[in-house]
Write an enzyme that holds these catalytic residues in place. Structure first.
Site, short mmCIF file in Angstrom:
data_model
loop_
_atom_site.label_atom_id
_atom_site.label_comp_id
_atom_site.label_asym_id
_atom_site.label_seq_id
_atom_site.Cartn_x
_atom_site.Cartn_y
_atom_site.Cartn_z
CE LYS A 120 -4.52 0.95 0.45
NZ LYS A 120 -5.68 0.08 0.19
N1 GLU Z 1 -7.29 0.15 -3.17
C1 GLU Z 1 -8.05 -1.03 -3.40
C2 GLU Z 1 -8.12 -1.88 -2.16
O1 GLU Z 1 -8.00 -1.40 -1.05
C3 GLU Z 1 -7.59 -1.79 -4.65
C4 GLU Z 1 -6.16 -2.20 -4.66
C5 GLU Z 1 -5.72 -2.76 -6.01
O2 GLU Z 1 -6.51 -2.85 -6.92
O3 GLU Z 1 -4.54 -3.08 -6.09
O4 GLU Z 1 -8.39 -3.05 -2.22
#
Ligand code: GLU
Length: 430
Positions: A120
């Protein structure tokens, strides 16, 4: 205050008094550990992110002055594949929050069995205070700074809170410029013209809806006429509300950072979403009665979808919640203490790590399509998404039944077993 983070003797630059989300995650890991059998000997691997990068992001503002922002990219676990997870722009982003969000991505990716680890990123800023040009410069400099650890087979960012297709296009372009060739697979959630996938924008909300229908079926709850309350009418909550509305549910109440509205006979969902698109909040929507945002938690509803930020459902408001079913569109919206209170009341919570996994599932499809340069139809994508979400949900539901746990602990059992199995099979190097 003694927290699990204190006991783990984490690096000194982490302020243990502000470790809310990370501490929540650690408590969730404590709860799953008794169910991991011999794999429990590897459990500390889940409590320590593999790699954390803090970057300074300096840019020229439009007025000619220079501003510095703090950016992060955390790769929590890469045992099952490249890192995968979004990038958020928010004034409250901290390293420990990004650590938690990256860990939840590891669990989520394993829960739906896509071949990714968890990662993240985030930049601490309020994006509404900056022009489009400034946001582009911030995004590009951040991408350059984290360029040493991201890449199509290393770590693949995606949209999250306050980031979108445009931000992903800038990230893809910056990474590509630095590499000297177009690398579409470095991020997902891109515009369709740049290697993005059909269905990606709606995927998270569609996944929330899909598991919601499954859970409701198991509970004998009818979607037709069900009373729905949604916190956060953005990409996730807005799409979920729309799909539930089309299936016959009534959106009784909506709340976000700007205010809350209520209409006992059901809000006009398309009109509300148009209002949010124009004004950025549900506040002042003429088709409902304004209520105190805190009273949102008392609303008489069957299904509650928290789809904003973490730590929203706490020991302070959990007792007031009337819903029978909670679908976590947001990451980390419910504290472990609130989990216990709601569990005692018999409320079924479909946890974030499965409920909102539709986004990363279609991100996986996007990444596969980019690698093969062959693109699928939207119907094909939606059908595959629904199949994966249903299968994952059913595995978790059965696990909860056989082990006698909540759905959250069941999801952690399924996911952490996969992660730690991979960890054990790979072994320690050197
Ligand atoms: N931000 C989204 C999540 O929290 C998607 C992450 C992604 O597609 O890599 O799952």
């Amino acid at each position: 205050m003694s927290t699990l983070s204190h006991q783990l003797n984490l690096p000194s630059y982490l302020d243990a008094n502000k470790l809310g989300a990370w501490d929540m995650y650690l408590q969730q890991v404590e709860r799953v550990t008794p169910y991991l059998g011999t794999l429990a000997r590897w459990v500390d691997t889940l409590k320590r992110p593999k790699r954390m990068l803090i970057v300074d992001v300096p840019i020229h503002l439009d007025d000619g002055s220079i501003a510095h922002f703090e950016g992060y990219r955390v790769q929590h676990n890469l045992s099952r594949g490249p890192g995968k997870g979004g990038v958020r722009f928010h004034q409250d982003v901290t390293l420990s929050e990004v650590m938690a969000l990256s860990a939840w991505m590891s669990v989520k990716n394993a829960a739906v069995n896509v071949p990714f680890g968890g990662a993240k990123g985030g930049i601490r800023l309020n994006p509404h205070h900056y022009s489009k040009g400034e946001l582009e410069r911030i995004t590009r400099r951040y991408t350059s700074e984290i360029g040493i650890i991201i890449g199509p087979s290393k770590d693949i960012p995606a949209p999250d809170v306050n980031t979108n297709e445009q931000v992903m296009a800038w990230m893809m372009d910056t990474y590509s410029m630095n590499q000297g060739g177009t690398a579409t697979g470095v991020v997902t959630g891109k515009p369709v013209d740049l290697g993005g996938s059909l269905g990606r924008r709606e995927a998270t909300g569609r996944g929330v809806f899909t598991v919601g229908v499954e859970a409701a079926q198991h509970m004998g709850l009818s979607i037709q006429g069900a009373r729905l309350a949604v916190q956060g009418l953005g990409n996730v909550g807005g799409t979920a509300a729309k799909l539930f509305g089309e299936a016959g549910a009534l959106l009784i109440a909506a709340q976000d950072h700007g205010g809350a509205v209520l209409k006992d006979t059901g809000l006009d969902i398309p009109a509300l979403l148009a209002h949010v698109a124009a004004h950025g909040t549900v506040a002042d929507f003429a088709g409902g009665d304004p209520i105190d945002p805190d009273n949102f938690w008392d609303v008489n509803c069957d299904i509650l979808i928290p789809a904003a930020l973490e730590g929203q459902i706490t020991a302070d408001n959990a007792n007031r919640i009337q819903a029978k079913l909670i679908l976590e569109g947001a990451n980390g919206p419910t504290t472990p203490q609130a989990d216990d209170i709601l569990g005692d009341k018999g409320v079924v919570i479909v946890p974030d790590v499965i409920a909102n996994a539709g986004g990363v599932t279609v991100s996986y499809f996007e990444w596969v399509q980019d690698f093969s340069s062959f693109f699928w139809s939207e119907d094909e994508i939606n059908a595959r998404l629904v199949r994966i979400m249903r299968e994952a949900f059913d595995t978790v539901w059965q696990t909860a039944k056989t082990q006698g746990t909540t759905l959250r602990t069941a999801t952690f059992i399924v996911a952490c077993t996969r992660i730690l199995n991979a960890r054990e099979q790979r072994g320690l190097y050197p």
